[in-house]
Scaffold this active site. Sequence first.
Site, short mmCIF file in Angstrom:
data_model
loop_
_atom_site.label_atom_id
_atom_site.label_comp_id
_atom_site.label_asym_id
_atom_site.label_seq_id
_atom_site.Cartn_x
_atom_site.Cartn_y
_atom_site.Cartn_z
N ARG A 172 -7.99 13.27 -29.10
CA ARG A 172 -7.98 14.56 -28.40
C ARG A 172 -6.78 15.41 -28.81
O ARG A 172 -6.18 16.12 -28.01
CB ARG A 172 -7.99 14.36 -26.87
CG ARG A 172 -9.13 13.50 -26.36
CD ARG A 172 -10.49 14.12 -26.65
NE ARG A 172 -11.57 13.27 -26.15
CZ ARG A 172 -12.22 12.37 -26.89
NH1 ARG A 172 -11.92 12.21 -28.17
NH2 ARG A 172 -13.17 11.63 -26.36
N SER A 225 -14.94 15.19 -18.75
CA SER A 225 -13.79 14.34 -18.43
C SER A 225 -12.55 15.20 -18.22
O SER A 225 -12.25 16.10 -19.02
CB SER A 225 -13.53 13.33 -19.54
OG SER A 225 -14.63 12.46 -19.69
N GLU A 295 -7.07 16.28 -20.11
CA GLU A 295 -7.82 16.65 -21.30
C GLU A 295 -8.22 18.12 -21.19
O GLU A 295 -8.39 18.81 -22.19
CB GLU A 295 -9.05 15.76 -21.39
CG GLU A 295 -9.84 15.85 -22.65
CD GLU A 295 -10.93 14.78 -22.70
OE1 GLU A 295 -12.11 15.14 -22.83
OE2 GLU A 295 -10.59 13.58 -22.61
#
Length: 306
Positions: A172, A225, A295
């Site tokens: 990420r 998420s 995230e």
Amino acid sequence: MNAALDMQGLRGELAHDAPLAGMTSWRVGGHAERLYRPADLQDLQAFLQQLPEGEPLLWLGLGSNLLVRDGGVRGTVIALHARLGGLERVGDSGVRAGAGVPGAKLARFTARAGLRGGEFFAGIPGTVGGALAMNAGAFGGETWPVVRRVQTIAHDGTLRWQEPGAFEIGYRHVRALAEGGPFWFVAAEFEFEAGGDPQVLHLQTRELLAHRAASQPTGVASCGSVFRNPPGDYAGRLIEAAGLKGLRLGAAMVAEKHGNFILNAGSASAADIEGLILEVQARVEERFGICLQPEVRVVGEREAGA
């Protein structure tokens, strides 16, 4: 931005004080000072060339993985939903996709073409541009391992193709290695494996999505998420072990189905969601000594008085 921006020669749509809540998957947030929907890549270049140097820019695809604060966004938002949507095969095993192509559309395209390795894109709720910016992943796959090269655009409209070696890529995480002004992804060429059976690939993609629907909340306002998985563990497991499923702040709620999802349970504000993110972080750290890293990207201004 110069109020006298000359729209002559531009073919896109410019709006002022444009609401953003309906353009994000959480369905919250304030207004954009300015919002531009380019007609195509050449129109986007022309628009950027008219902007003052240093004009703040926010690039918006499907609005997933993004929390826009209630006070809105200063500067200009570039909306790519239903824009930069080109999708074509390149050679035997390559695909070129514009930044506005949804991940699910790319997955369907690769399956129909008999190209293996693109199935995981069906689980990415955003666009190719967003997937490139954060190395998005799903079902054990990640974006950048299948990237041949990317096309970027600078603040002055300059286009450039770059190889993956020009970037630091991680979980990420994507960062340009060379110094210079900001740029954004407008297209990518991907490398897949040719020779797959389209029907088999289609069924495999459907099975992945069925598994996702069984284990994650779908059809509700969320961003996907919320937290990155810490090394060797899962954010959802930690949140559940801390007893936080169902925790609410205003109309924001930690999903009962999966701890790493925060839902807009009706009339949540961005402040509710951001506050719940911080509360989950604090409680997990207190219980396990692990600070979960979001995230989701938080942008914009807090509402006056908040």
